[in-house]
Design a protein around this motif. Structure first.
Motif, mmCIF file in Angstrom:
data_model
loop_
_atom_site.group_PDB
_atom_site.id
_atom_site.type_symbol
_atom_site.label_atom_id
_atom_site.label_comp_id
_atom_site.label_asym_id
_atom_site.label_seq_id
_atom_site.Cartn_x
_atom_site.Cartn_y
_atom_site.Cartn_z
ATOM 1 N N ALA A 10 46.767 34.384 44.204
ATOM 2 C CA ALA A 10 45.759 35.394 44.565
ATOM 3 C C ALA A 10 45.536 36.337 43.393
ATOM 4 C CB ALA A 10 46.224 36.185 45.788
ATOM 5 N N LYS A 11 44.429 37.035 43.448
ATOM 6 C CA LYS A 11 44.180 38.074 42.450
ATOM 7 C C LYS A 11 45.172 39.203 42.677
ATOM 8 C CE LYS A 11 40.263 37.118 40.146
ATOM 9 N NZ LYS A 11 40.092 37.209 38.716
ATOM 10 N N GLN A 32 40.451 43.276 31.230
ATOM 11 C CA GLN A 32 41.220 43.941 30.174
ATOM 12 C C GLN A 32 42.360 43.078 29.638
ATOM 13 O OE1 GLN A 32 42.432 47.931 30.898
ATOM 14 N NE2 GLN A 32 40.502 48.524 31.806
ATOM 15 N N LEU A 33 42.683 41.999 30.337
ATOM 16 C CA LEU A 33 43.824 41.189 29.923
ATOM 17 C C LEU A 33 43.501 40.274 28.746
ATOM 18 C CD1 LEU A 33 45.333 40.165 33.386
ATOM 19 C CD2 LEU A 33 46.132 41.920 31.824
ATOM 20 N N GLU A 34 42.246 39.857 28.603
ATOM 21 C CA GLU A 34 41.821 38.903 27.580
ATOM 22 C C GLU A 34 42.698 37.662 27.684
ATOM 23 O OE1 GLU A 34 41.720 41.131 23.938
ATOM 24 O OE2 GLU A 34 40.228 42.509 24.738
ATOM 25 N N ASP A 35 43.426 37.309 26.642
ATOM 26 C CA ASP A 35 44.270 36.112 26.683
ATOM 27 C C ASP A 35 45.733 36.445 26.922
ATOM 28 O OD1 ASP A 35 42.170 34.365 26.282
ATOM 29 O OD2 ASP A 35 42.345 34.441 24.110
ATOM 30 N N ASP A 136 43.568 35.572 33.908
ATOM 31 C CA ASP A 136 42.444 35.635 34.854
ATOM 32 C C ASP A 136 42.726 36.585 36.018
ATOM 33 O OD1 ASP A 136 44.240 34.192 36.430
ATOM 34 O OD2 ASP A 136 42.961 32.417 36.611
ATOM 35 N N GLY A 137 43.873 37.285 35.971
ATOM 36 C CA GLY A 137 44.214 38.258 37.006
ATOM 37 C C GLY A 137 44.903 37.670 38.213
ATOM 38 N N ARG A 138 45.151 36.374 38.203
ATOM 39 C CA ARG A 138 45.818 35.729 39.339
ATOM 40 C C ARG A 138 47.342 35.717 39.135
ATOM 41 N NH1 ARG A 138 42.200 34.117 42.746
ATOM 42 N NH2 ARG A 138 40.109 33.664 42.021
ATOM 43 N N VAL A 139 48.058 35.772 40.242
ATOM 44 C CA VAL A 139 49.516 35.828 40.201
ATOM 45 C C VAL A 139 50.092 34.421 40.078
ATOM 46 C CG1 VAL A 139 51.593 36.600 41.383
ATOM 47 C CG2 VAL A 139 49.493 37.899 41.634
ATOM 48 N N GLN A 140 50.835 34.195 39.006
ATOM 49 C CA GLN A 140 51.498 32.908 38.773
ATOM 50 C C GLN A 140 52.866 32.881 39.439
ATOM 51 O OE1 GLN A 140 50.231 30.260 36.799
ATOM 52 N NE2 GLN A 140 51.995 29.021 37.383
ATOM 53 N N ILE A 141 53.617 33.983 39.317
ATOM 54 C CA ILE A 141 54.968 34.061 39.874
ATOM 55 C C ILE A 141 55.108 35.357 40.661
ATOM 56 C CG2 ILE A 141 57.443 34.255 39.342
ATOM 57 C CD1 ILE A 141 56.884 32.700 36.765
#
Length: 175
Positions: A10-11, A32-35, A136-141
């Motif tokens: 999720a975001k 704001q995260l860019e890469d 992309d603002g999504r939660v990986q962990i």
């Protein structure tokens, strides 16, 4: 009591929080995260000796996370004074955000505890959590605990994130 939890993939809620260094930091904002990735570590507060040790380990690994384009940020519900003391006592050089509000804690699905006594701390506080947020603002962990002694090993998280990024490993737990 935690009423909802943040879903894997999720975001991450966009949160702007004050930082001890005197500016605000925005968590989870893909624009704001860019890469870069964000590793957001929620700690209980200055009153917690286990948090002090965990933040010291995070400080030791900060450059290794940075080499992987992962920004580390620690967050608590502490006041500026307590957060500043935490930074000074631990010689922390990564951003330490403070004043996480109860509604923000709930939005993140954190467990919230009441102080056992005025000597412990002066307000309800979040129990430990860790979120790795992709560019992309999504939660990986997601790792959310209800106790100070249950936290993920930061070296294992670093190794895992290197693997995730190298192999384009998908977000798990989305069934």
């Amino acid at each position: 009591m935690t009423e909802k939890k943040l879903a894997a993939g999720a975001k991450f809620p966009v949160l702007s929080l004050p930082v001890v260094a005197g500016r605000d930091i925005v968590l989870g904002d893909a624009g704001q995260l860019e890469d870069r990735w964000q590793l957001i570590v929620i700690y209980r507060g200055k009153h917690c000796p286990i948090c002090k040790q965990y933040l010291a380990t995070l400080e030791e690994l900060k450059s290794e996370f940075a080499a992987e384009d992962i920004d580390v940020i620690a967050v608590s519900g502490d006041s500026l004074e307590k957060a500043k003391a935490q930074v000074n006592e631990g010689s922390l050089t990564f951003p330490v955000a403070y004043n996480l509000k109860l509604d923000q804690m709930s939005e993140l699905g954190l467990y919230i505890s009441d102080p056992r006594s005025p000597e412990e701390t002066d307000r309800p506080f979040a129990e430990p959590a860790l979120f790795a947020v992709r560019p992309d603002g999504r939660v990986q962990i997601i790792d959310i605990s209800n106790a100070p002694f249950a936290r993920p090993d930061l070296k294992a998280i670093l190794k895992g994130l290197k693997f995730v990024r190298a192999k384009s490993y998908p977000v798990r737990g989305t069934h």
